[in-house]
Structure formats: C-alpha cells, structure tokens
Design an enzyme around this catalytic site. Structure first.
Site, PDB file in Angstrom:
ATOM      1  N   GLU A   1       0.819  -1.221   0.000  1.00  0.00           N
ATOM      2  CA  GLU A   1       0.000   0.000   0.000  1.00  0.00           C
ATOM      3  C   GLU A   1       0.847   1.261   0.000  1.00  0.00           C
ATOM      4  OE1 GLU A   1      -2.716  -0.109   3.314  1.00  0.00           O
ATOM      5  OE2 GLU A   1      -4.207  -1.042   2.060  1.00  0.00           O
TER       6      GLU A   1
ATOM      7  N   GLU B   1      -6.248  -8.418   0.286  1.00  0.00           N
ATOM      8  CA  GLU B   1      -6.691  -8.288   1.681  1.00  0.00           C
ATOM      9  C   GLU B   1      -8.148  -7.891   1.717  1.00  0.00           C
ATOM     10  OE1 GLU B   1      -4.674  -5.263   3.862  1.00  0.00           O
ATOM     11  OE2 GLU B   1      -2.693  -5.867   3.187  1.00  0.00           O
TER      12      GLU B   1
ATOM     13  N   GLU C   1      -3.476  -2.183  15.633  1.00  0.00           N
ATOM     14  CA  GLU C   1      -4.665  -2.707  14.963  1.00  0.00           C
ATOM     15  C   GLU C   1      -5.275  -3.855  15.771  1.00  0.00           C
ATOM     16  OE1 GLU C   1      -4.214  -1.747  10.357  1.00  0.00           O
ATOM     17  OE2 GLU C   1      -2.673  -3.131  11.044  1.00  0.00           O
TER      18      GLU C   1
HETATM   19  C1  GAL Z   1      -4.640  -2.503   4.995  1.00  0.00           C
HETATM   20  C2  GAL Z   1      -3.136  -2.738   5.234  1.00  0.00           C
HETATM   21  C3  GAL Z   1      -2.910  -3.800   6.280  1.00  0.00           C
HETATM   22  C4  GAL Z   1      -3.765  -3.528   7.491  1.00  0.00           C
HETATM   23  C5  GAL Z   1      -5.196  -3.467   7.052  1.00  0.00           C
HETATM   24  C6  GAL Z   1      -6.182  -3.293   8.162  1.00  0.00           C
HETATM   25  O1  GAL Z   1      -4.934  -1.342   4.353  1.00  0.00           O
HETATM   26  O2  GAL Z   1      -2.538  -3.144   4.030  1.00  0.00           O
HETATM   27  O3  GAL Z   1      -1.553  -3.819   6.611  1.00  0.00           O
HETATM   28  O4  GAL Z   1      -3.369  -2.334   8.069  1.00  0.00           O
HETATM   29  O5  GAL Z   1      -5.344  -2.395   6.169  1.00  0.00           O
HETATM   30  O6  GAL Z   1      -7.490  -3.129   7.652  1.00  0.00           O
END
Ligand code: GAL
Length: 697
Positions: free
Chosen positions: A174, A325, A374
């Site tokens: 990202e 993801e 997170e």
């Molecule tokens: C994405 C990111 C991940 C994690 C995820 C949580 O945007 O690539 O590393 O942070 O969000 O939703």
C-alpha cells in the site's frame, strides 16, 4: 511433529525444484483459485507455525502472504541480514502444500535506518517531518533510504526468491496509503531534476506554466519550489505537476524493486494497492506482472467492491487479479472499527471476485494482532488462537471456492463491450482544482467514476473501468467522465473507435484544461470541440442558481460546473437542453454528433438528485441500444451477473445477490444450473439474500 514436517519439506523441496516453474506459471492464469491470508509468523513463537499450518489446512487456506512489515526481522542491524527464519517457515508451508506470496519489507523501515537521521524522514505538505513509528515514515527519495530498500530486496530475493513455496512477490505494501506527496529535501531536488528533464529550459517551463502571473517567473530549475505552504494557493500547473512527479517516482520505486527481484527469481510480481492512495494506478502497474488490491467494504458499500473488480481486472490485461486483503468480519484500529459483516456477505464478496476475474481472495489477517495499533481488527483466529466471528464465513467461502474452481478454471470473464475511463492525470487535476465544488456541492473524481459505473451496472451492462492509456479493443460504448485534459493521443484513439461504430459519452466535465493544467485559449474544450461538432458558449458554475437540464423526457437540477453548448456542425443535435436565467434560451447541456458509424455525446454538466439519476439512466439505456450492445442482462438492482465464456464456447453466468435484499435475474433462454445440473426455465431466476447461482447456457 516437527521432524515429520521437516522430512516432508525436504521431499517436497526436491519435487518442487522440478515442478516449480510450472506451478509459478499458474499465477495470473486464473486456472487455480487461491484462498489466502496475511500471515505474520515473525510475531509469534516459531513453534506456533505447525499449529497454524494445521489450522490453515482445515480451512482450505492455500496461500499466505508474508514479510511486508518484517524488515527488522530480516535485517536486525544495518548490513546483518538473516532470512533463515523465513526459510524454515516456508519449508513447512511448502511441505503442507501452502504457497507463499513473498513481500519486500520496505513498508516499515527499521530503527537503525531512521535513528539519528532526521534528514531521511518523510515530510508532508505542511512541512511536518514524520518520526520513527507506524509505517511509511521515511522518505524513499532520500538516497540512503532508497539504497537500503534496494539492498534488502536484493538480499531477500537472493535468499528466498527461488524457494519453491514462493509463487509470487508483492512489492512493499500500500505505497502512499498514509502519506501523499513527499517534501523531503531530496524529493524536492529530484523534482527540480525531473522538471529540467521534462522542460529542457527554464524558459520552456515558464511559458508552459504562465509564470508571468504574480511574478512567479523562475530563473533556474533549482528555484522552482515544491508546493509547500504559501499564503494562498500555488499555480495549478505546479501543483498538478508535483502530484504527477511523486506518482512517477513511486512507480519508479516499484520498478527498481522489480528489477532487483527479477535477477534472482522468476515468480511474478504484484503490489497491493487501493485506488484511493496517492499513486498513479497506470504507471504503478506498468512494471508489475499482475494486479492486486485490498478492499474493506462494509456490506452497504458493495458497489465500491465491484468498481474495484472491474478496474483491476483490466490493470494487467490477460492476467487474473488478486484481492490481497479484506477483513473476515470487521476492520478496526485503535479508536475505531467498522460494523461486522452480516452473515453471507463475505461469501458473495468472494464469489463476485472470482467470477469477475479474480484469482485469489485473501484476508487480513490470519491471527488477530496481540500488539501494535490494529488490535481490534478481525482475523480468522483470535490472538488466543480460537475461531472468531469470521471463521464460519471463511469456511463458507472455501466451500464456494471449491464448487466454483472447476467452472471458472474452464472459463474466462466475457470481454466487456462497455467501459468507463480511468485517468490518473484527471484525478490529480481534480485534487488540484475541484472545479464546481463549493460549500454546498463537493466534487470528487472517485465518486464520479463510481456513479457512472453504477449507471452501467444497474442497466445490466457488463463493464470495465479502463486506464486512459488502454486500448479500446472490443468496446462499443465508452464513457469518459471528468477528464479535464483530453490528450491528442486519447482523442485520436477515441475518434477511431467512434468512426468504427462506437458511442462515446464524453463528460460531464471532460475537456477544459491543457496538459499543463492551464485553460485552453483556442476553444474552451480545445480540439475536442471540433471533433464533437460543438461550441462551448459559456463555462460557469451553476451552484446556488436555478439551473435545470431537460433530456429523455426528464427535468433535473444541475449543480457544479456547466459548459453551455451550441451545435457547431450541421449534424450535431441537441439531446439535452439547459434552462437558467443566467444564459439565453436555446443552449444545450447535452449534444450528439453522429460520426461515420458511431456517435459522440457530450455532457456539459451533471444532472443531480433522483431525477438526474433517472435522466442519466435513460440516456445510458438509449446509447447502449445505439451502440448495439449484445451482452446486456436484466437483473434487479443489487444483484449482479458476471458473464463468462467457457473454452468450449458455452456461456456461463454467475449471478450474485450483493445487497442482501435478494433479487432476480431474467434468464433469456432455458439453461441449466452449472452446479446441480438442474434444468432452469427461461424467465425469472430468484435469488435469496446473499445467494449466488451458476447458470450454464
Ligand atoms: C490494509 C493494510 C494492512 C492492514 C489493514 C487493516 O490497508 O494493508 O496492513 O493495516 O489495512 O485493515
């Protein structure tokens, strides 16, 4: 257990050294459907790996993505690199038949690279330097940081690039998700070099940007500022150019990492991105082998999901894309979270992905983070190793994947006959100048793309979102909204398309700025006016005044910016009239010019509200008919058809209810259920809440 796994690993390694290249060739071909998760073994005791693998096998997880934040594990001190931990983990994964997407770890530079080096920090547009922490805190424009990135990538590729578990690479993660343009002094120096290369002489730059304005004229390239804070606004040309420079440099970083990897590994390379980040999607994808992205829709936001599927399918034509993801239930970070998915949503998110050309559906993340920022994010397993709210939905996805795989491996998404244009330059220009926006009316490029995508989807038109530079092959209908600069190359390509029978819906708000983000001086829309057989009489804002559009038997309010049009070629017709006391009667907001076998339709403004939507939907249906689209389907809104063509020529529809309200799809002829082989009569096929069906014609 461990010895047993190791032994198996050795046998598998030997076998894979023979079959490795064939296995790798499968990525991007869409012949195997991957079901995966982001896996961070470096965060847990190594002994947990065997248990993780056993759990993954139970769930049908056949690929994991590893390493994007593990720089400090791979290179704990400058120059001291050690990949043995990952080697051991990959051996175990491979022995168990789980593939790996290996990431370069450059998203999280380690402390030894940042500490004591404030000159290496990322600096934002307010001039604020980032300190160590989170991610993306360093400037990739700083030569030491860039060199360190390429060094770790080369070492990683050397150590792990030929491991048989590794079926693909992901560059970083990202890029530019948390930050936008970089204002580190090295970035600014590179910007000035970039300008010199682009303009040759400072006089050429001064002429292009019209720097006589406000005494901006520069004497040398090293005087040209980056758009940091000033008392008011920067020159539009400078602001847009700085965005494009940054996006090019990000694409260069990707290309440089790809070049390092390719010296040691033949596995195909991707990058995990989102269309909201400060990157140029088209340039970013140029050095990559296949596209991947992440998506965290709430169930209400399923339309954005389909925008992504239709956009990234075309990012690398001919190569299947990956959803790298998504959350199994809800996303979250310290202080916030999104609602948990309703039952059934995850399954149709995955089915729509696979059906629309996706090859992989992967989660963030395997096991809930026990540390970091997170902590509240959903995962398949909790931090304490138990199934979460998302576990059962993942089981359902796996069941769907198994049923779909034979059908999808033997078919391809049907080529689209309609598309919406995606332009990175347009997006940058709207960020610099949201023309027509004010307190009452926000203007947003992404929203416009989404709205036009929805108009096509709701009309039952299978569609792509195609990059500005992409060929128009196979298309009969093209919509190009909000592209302020229409380049000579784009116009020539579209003219050919139209003359051969295509219908081009140009606008709203397409044309009106030069490549340098200045106003054209020959005609309001430059060369576009001549081709479209129109003249823009006035170009003005319609917010806060009573301005109405009338077309297709509907009257709708206008807002934003408006180009009042007048036909300027004998065959140009007015197809939408403009009514406001600010201009004389008889002007148009929409025109159509037939051109050889096709037509150009110009929309000078955007009708608003429900009436505006109805009007545009009617225009889309009308022009879909004019373009003789053969691939339309009829479904209730919220239910989607993904049309596919099998190798033996038969047609396959995957019909999916995405809004959770149930719906129906009209089968044009009798068909069979491709999974149960039951006969399906022509006519309405009902789908329940989040139900999906595979229909063979
Ligand atoms: C994405 C990111 C991940 C994690 C995820 C949580 O945007 O690539 O590393 O942070 O969000 O939703």
């Amino acid at each position: 257990m461990n010895t047993w796994i190791r032994r198996l690993a050795v046998i598998a390694l030997l076998a894979a050294s023979l079959i490795g290249p064939a296995a790798r060739a499968a990525v991007g071909q869409g012949t195997k459907l991957y079901h995966g998760a982001a896996y961070y073994p470096e965060l847990w005791p190594e002994a947990d790996v065997a248990r993780d693998i056993a759990e993954m096998k139970k769930l049908g997880i056949n690929v994991v993505r590893v390493g994007e934040f593990a720089w400090a594990k791979m290179e704990p001190d400058e120059g001291r690199m050690d990949f043995s931990f990952f080697q051991r983990v990959f051996d175990q994964l491979h022995a168990a038949g789980i593939d790996v997407v290996l990431c370069t770890p450059t998203a999280t530079p380690p402390i030894w690279l940042s500490h004591g080096h404030p000159e290496r920090a990322f600096i934002d547009a307010e001039g604020r330097a980032m300190i160590h922490g989170a991610r993306q805190h360093m400037s990739y424009e700083n030569p030491e940081v860039r060199a360190a990135c390429l060094r770790i990538v080369a070492a990683e590729a050397t150590a792990l690039g030929r491991h048989p578990a590794v079926i693909a690479w992901q560059i970083d993660n990202e890029l530019k998700c948390h930050v936008a343009e970089d204002f580190n002094p090295s970035a600014i120096a590179n910007w000035q070099r970039w300008l010199e290369k682009r303009y040759g002489t400072i006089e050429a730059l001064n002429a292009a940007w019209g720097t006589e304005i406000w005494s901006q004229r520069y004497q040398r390239f090293d005087q040209v500022p980056a758009p940091l804070r000033t008392p008011f606004l920067h020159n539009a040309s400078l602001s847009t150019a700085y965005r494009m420079f940054n996006r090019e440099r990000t694409a260069d970083l990707v290309a440089e990492q790809c070049a390092e990897i390719r010296q040691h590994s033949s596995a195909p390379i991707t990058h995990n991105t989102m269309r909201w980040f400060s990157v140029g999607l088209e340039s970013l994808h140029a050095p990559l082998d296949f596209a991947s992205f992440d998506d965290y829709p709430s169930s209400k936001d399923w339309r954005n999901l389909i925008v992504d599927y239709d956009l990234f399918r075309g990012a690398k034509p001919g190569r299947a894309f990956w959803v790298m993801e998504t959350s199994v239930a809800h996303n979250g970070w310290l202080s916030n979270h999104e609602p948990a998915h309703p039952p059934g949503f995850l399954e149709v998110e995955a089915v729509a992905d696979y059906a629309l050309g996706g090859e992989a559906f992967c989660y963030w993340l395997w096991r809930q983070q026990r540390t970091g920022c997170e902590l509240p994010h959903s995962a398949i397993l909790s931090a304490w190793g138990k199934p979460t709210l998302g576990y059962a939905p993942v089981e359902r996805v796996e069941a769907a994947r198994r049923r779909l795989e034979p059908l999808l491996a033997a078919s391809q998404p049907a080529p689209s006959e309609a598309a919406v244009t995606w332009s990175d330059l347009a997006r940058a220009m709207w960020q610099t100048e949201p023309l027509g926006a004010n307190r009452t009316h926000p203007v947003d490029y992404q929203k416009a793309i989404g709205d036009w995508h929805s108009l096509l989807m709701d009309a039952g038109i299978p569609r792509d979102i195609r990059f500005e530079g992409a060929p128009l092959d196979g298309l009969k209908l093209l919509v190009t909204p909000m592209m302020p600069h229409v380049s000579v190359a784009f116009l020539a390509k579209v003219e050919k398309f139209v003359r051969a029978g295509g219908v081009w819906i140009c606008g709203p708000l397409t044309g009106g700025r030069t490549a340098e983000h200045t106003v054209p001086t020959d005609a309001a829309l430059g060369a576009l006016e001549k081709l479209a057989g129109i003249e823009v009489v006035y170009s003005f804002p319609v917010n806060g005044i009573d301005a109405q559009a009338e077309a297709a038997g509907v009257s709708a309010p206008l807002a934003g910016w408006c180009n009042a049009l007048r036909p300027a070629a004998p065959e140009t017709q007015i197809v939408g009239t403009l009514r406001t006391d600010r201009v004389e009667p008889g002007l148009a907001f929409a025109t159509e010019r037939p051109l050889d076998r096709g037509a150009i339709v110009v929309l000078g403004a955007e009708p608003q509200g429900d009436a505006g939507k109805t009007m545009l939907a009617k225009l889309v249906t009308h022009y879909a008919g004019r373009a003789a689209l053969g691939s339309r389907y009829t479904a209730t809104p919220g239910t989607l058809v993904a049309p596919r063509v099998a190798a033996d020529g038969h047609r396959l529809w995957i019909a999916v209810n995405l809004d959770g309200a149930g719906g129906e799809v009209q089968l044009p002829t009798a068909a069979t259920d491709a999974l149960t082989h039951a006969a399906l009569p022509a006519g309405a096929l009902k789908l329940g809440r989040y139900e999906w069906r595979a229909v063979r014609f």
